[in-house]
Design a protein around this motif. Sequence first.
Motif, PDB file in Angstrom:
ATOM      1  N   UNK A  47       3.959  -1.026  12.685  1.00  0.00           N
ATOM      2  CA  UNK A  47       4.319  -2.570  12.582  1.00  0.00           C
ATOM      3  C   UNK A  47       5.512  -3.047  12.912  1.00  0.00           C
ATOM      4  N   UNK A  48       6.519  -2.254  12.291  1.00  0.00           N
ATOM      5  CA  UNK A  48       8.012  -2.434  12.387  1.00  0.00           C
ATOM      6  C   UNK A  48       8.438  -2.340  13.966  1.00  0.00           C
ATOM      7  N   UNK A  97       0.787  -1.257   0.087  1.00  0.00           N
ATOM      8  CA  UNK A  97      -0.027   0.010  -0.085  1.00  0.00           C
ATOM      9  C   UNK A  97       0.925   1.250  -0.063  1.00  0.00           C
ATOM     10  N   UNK A  98       1.823   1.273   0.864  1.00  0.00           N
ATOM     11  CA  UNK A  98       2.898   2.381   0.961  1.00  0.00           C
ATOM     12  C   UNK A  98       3.661   2.728  -0.434  1.00  0.00           C
ATOM     13  N   UNK A  99       4.026   1.640  -1.055  1.00  0.00           N
ATOM     14  CA  UNK A  99       4.861   1.852  -2.400  1.00  0.00           C
ATOM     15  C   UNK A  99       3.653   2.286  -3.336  1.00  0.00           C
ATOM     16  N   UNK A 150      -1.464  12.585   2.245  1.00  0.00           N
ATOM     17  CA  UNK A 150      -1.901  12.045   3.739  1.00  0.00           C
ATOM     18  C   UNK A 150      -2.113  10.684   3.817  1.00  0.00           C
ATOM     19  N   UNK A 151      -2.713   9.937   2.917  1.00  0.00           N
ATOM     20  CA  UNK A 151      -2.789   8.465   2.757  1.00  0.00           C
ATOM     21  C   UNK A 151      -1.428   7.789   2.820  1.00  0.00           C
ATOM     22  N   UNK A 152      -0.606   8.371   2.419  1.00  0.00           N
ATOM     23  CA  UNK A 152       1.012   7.749   2.174  1.00  0.00           C
ATOM     24  C   UNK A 152       1.385   7.837   3.542  1.00  0.00           C
ATOM     25  N   UNK A 153       1.233   9.122   4.388  1.00  0.00           N
ATOM     26  CA  UNK A 153       1.422   9.306   5.703  1.00  0.00           C
ATOM     27  C   UNK A 153       1.067   8.287   6.667  1.00  0.00           C
ATOM     28  N   UNK A 195      -0.070   5.350   6.047  1.00  0.00           N
ATOM     29  CA  UNK A 195       0.194   4.012   5.395  1.00  0.00           C
ATOM     30  C   UNK A 195       1.813   3.959   6.302  1.00  0.00           C
ATOM     31  N   UNK A 196       2.633   5.066   6.223  1.00  0.00           N
ATOM     32  CA  UNK A 196       3.852   5.082   6.643  1.00  0.00           C
ATOM     33  C   UNK A 196       3.865   4.929   8.191  1.00  0.00           C
ATOM     34  N   UNK A 197       2.989   5.558   8.712  1.00  0.00           N
ATOM     35  CA  UNK A 197       2.954   5.472  10.375  1.00  0.00           C
ATOM     36  C   UNK A 197       2.386   4.072  10.675  1.00  0.00           C
TER      37      UNK A 197
END
Length: 163
Positions: free
Chosen positions: A76-77, A8-10, A64-67, A69-71
Amino acid sequence: MSIEYLTDAVGLASAAIGMTGKAVSTADAIKKLFASDKAPDKSEAAKLVGELAAELTAANITNLKLSEALHGLSEELRKEDQFEKEMARYAPYQTAEDDIVYKVREEFAGEEPIHFICPACLKKDRLFIFITGKGDYKHCQLTHTYHFGSTQWPSKRRRAGIA
């Protein structure tokens, strides 16, 4: 780590790059329109400004969606790292009856007592659930049972008082 978060992030990053590129080319078209010697066509300018506004809004939403997803990926990491650190405190342990459980390593026990955790709960739900009980069979706090020893029953003669 879930591959879905990464995918999703990519995908969102690629979309944001595409949208940003499109907005840049629209902004360039507006610059060219106003850079010429003749007066710009007002309807063309209004159309391009509208397109630019729409493209920038779409890019902002995607960013915003990317932010988000990265969060989520970062969270998760962090959880994965925390799980791995906790897991490093334990080693597989084979009971006297050949069941496999996890036992806290003595160097990590610290002030807590030596204890065992349930491998089924760890594998299925990534939960560190203690195995408790007395006697040959011990249970995790959920439903799994492990055989730790085999009680030797006295012979019939001994039970009857015959030596």
